[in-house]
Design an enzyme around this catalytic site. Sequence first.
Site, short mmCIF file in Angstrom:
data_model
loop_
_atom_site.label_atom_id
_atom_site.label_comp_id
_atom_site.label_asym_id
_atom_site.label_seq_id
_atom_site.Cartn_x
_atom_site.Cartn_y
_atom_site.Cartn_z
N HIS A 179 40.02 0.07 5.57
CA HIS A 179 41.02 1.13 5.78
C HIS A 179 42.05 1.13 4.65
CE1 HIS A 179 42.82 3.74 9.19
NE2 HIS A 179 43.15 4.23 8.02
N GLU A 191 39.03 -1.17 14.82
CA GLU A 191 39.47 -1.84 13.60
C GLU A 191 40.30 -3.08 13.93
OE1 GLU A 191 41.41 1.05 11.11
OE2 GLU A 191 39.55 2.13 10.71
N ARG A 219 38.68 9.31 10.11
CA ARG A 219 38.83 8.55 11.35
C ARG A 219 37.47 8.00 11.75
NH1 ARG A 219 43.32 8.86 10.09
NH2 ARG A 219 45.15 9.59 11.25
#
Length: 617
Positions: free
Chosen positions: A353, A334, A305
């Site tokens: 990601h 993000e 995270r």
Amino acid sequence: MAAPSPTTAAATHHRALLPAPARRAALSLAPSSALRLPARARANRGRICVSAPAAPAAASTASPPATAAVAVEGKPTVLVAEKLGAAGLALLREFANVDCSYGLSPEELRAKISLCDALIVRSGTKVGRDVFEASGGRLRVVGRAGVGIDNVDLAAATEHGCLVVNAPTANTVAAAEHGIALLCAMARNVAQADASLKAGKWARTKYVGVSLVGKTLAILGFGKVGSEVARRAKGLGMHVIAHDPYASADRARAIGVDLVSMEEAMTTADFISLHMPLTPSTNKMLNDEAFAKMKKGVRIINVARGGVIDEDALVRALDAGIVAQAALDVFTKEPPAADSKLVLHENVTVTPHLGASTVEAQEGVAIEIAEAVTGALKGELAASAVNAPMVPAEVLSELAPYVVLAEKLGRLAVQLVAGGGGIKSVKVTYASARAPDDLDTRLLRAMITKGVIEPISDVFVNLVNADFTAKQRGIRVSEEKIVMDGSPETPLEYIQVQIANVESKFPSAICDSGLVTVEGRVKDGIPHLTKVGAFEVDVSMEGSLILCRQVDQPGMIGSVGSVLGEENVNVSFMSVGRIAPRKTAVMAIGVDEEPSKATLTKIGEIPAIEEFVFLKL
């Protein structure tokens, strides 16, 4: 010293187990028979089957959108709002009408949701209170195709009687493989060398890397992904250490990993790989103070995270040469800003990601979430449920303050445990005037498990998954019921939580039997801490607590109170428990604000104070 507010414990909001009490009476709750487990529960791979009321039919004369599947009467409708693997869609279509509508705006989602019994999303769709309100009570299940559920309002889901499930296991290997890919790419400057060569340069001497063989890799968070990273790193010839207060020593030993303290992990590692959840205790855990402890030239990998790293502090550490390189798949925001100093830093390797982005993982997640959603629509509550099943209103009403007490005792107990080999055994004792068979403690046990596990985990614990989650982490929760004199009208006289075979940050919390022990009661509807170790105290469990062991002498309350007053920290409650006059005493102080480190240091420097600890409730 301010007087305590007349807030009742029943008004406390719990995101994963209880709806807001103000709305509880309006909830449509399943009858008590819904808590009984049919025989078929044993055949459903860890699922618990319960009776579930049929969803009300949605009255609508509107034509379905062009993207909607043709509805078959009698089948539930599942709205898939983000791309899902074909295998998962096939499973869904065997049972339900499936509407694949990707890229819906918030307004379009709200317009559609009243026609749907279930909704499946990934991380890009916000499922807030407005969505549950727009569903008009029809929406019964929300499935999050992945692990994190930050985009789903769990409290609103619970209040509207909607089950939330996720897919926590299917992308484990993919995330671990990506972590190893980033580790290798960073060590050998793969991304930078690739960009350089494509720009027409041949800079062999500029991109000399470092070897992995014989280097120490510290894994922070030794769960499923962390364990898989460890296995692969061992295959690369690395020495692997790990820190995780819940890690199984046996499992670590089997992999060949040494469990160490956070301090040792930070100061000895050549590489640090992050695999912990984002919780209040891990938020910006890698900050200026943490980087200052690390070996100069350390390299950081994060596929967990983004928020666990203070990104500005990481840039400073990179510029100062404390951190030689970083490889990041996740970010606090993000996508990150186009001009992000961290993303653009020449010593940072980044990916957008991609931890779970393999063909196999995507199909696995699709199958896992499809099974969970269809099972829930059939009335089966999967082990991956992350909010509460519906329970009888009378049970919630009677146990509400004890539920709050149970969770807070669990949270207190785990905060009193020092790091090391982890928690293996939790004993819960209930004292009541009722016969043992007349006291159903499943909800209380679940809340204690929730309090023990959630502070350093991304798992949301509830009545459905509490025992499963504890077993998965190697934690044995045992219960004992003591019959006491009293009124059977009162469910419980007290609850005691004990943790065995651990060291404590506050040694006075260890009683004669060697167990970290806390005990509490409900007084006038408000949970109170009444015992720490062998010391009797009496303090409301609101806000936060400071526990001090001290020499029992005049002026101690004033000394501590003055330090807190100077720092504008308001004291709500204070209680002193002692063995005998002028001997050792324990002082419990309730505070409304979190004291600064400097304030806590001043308290510890008071000569008569022998030990102290700050605890968040």
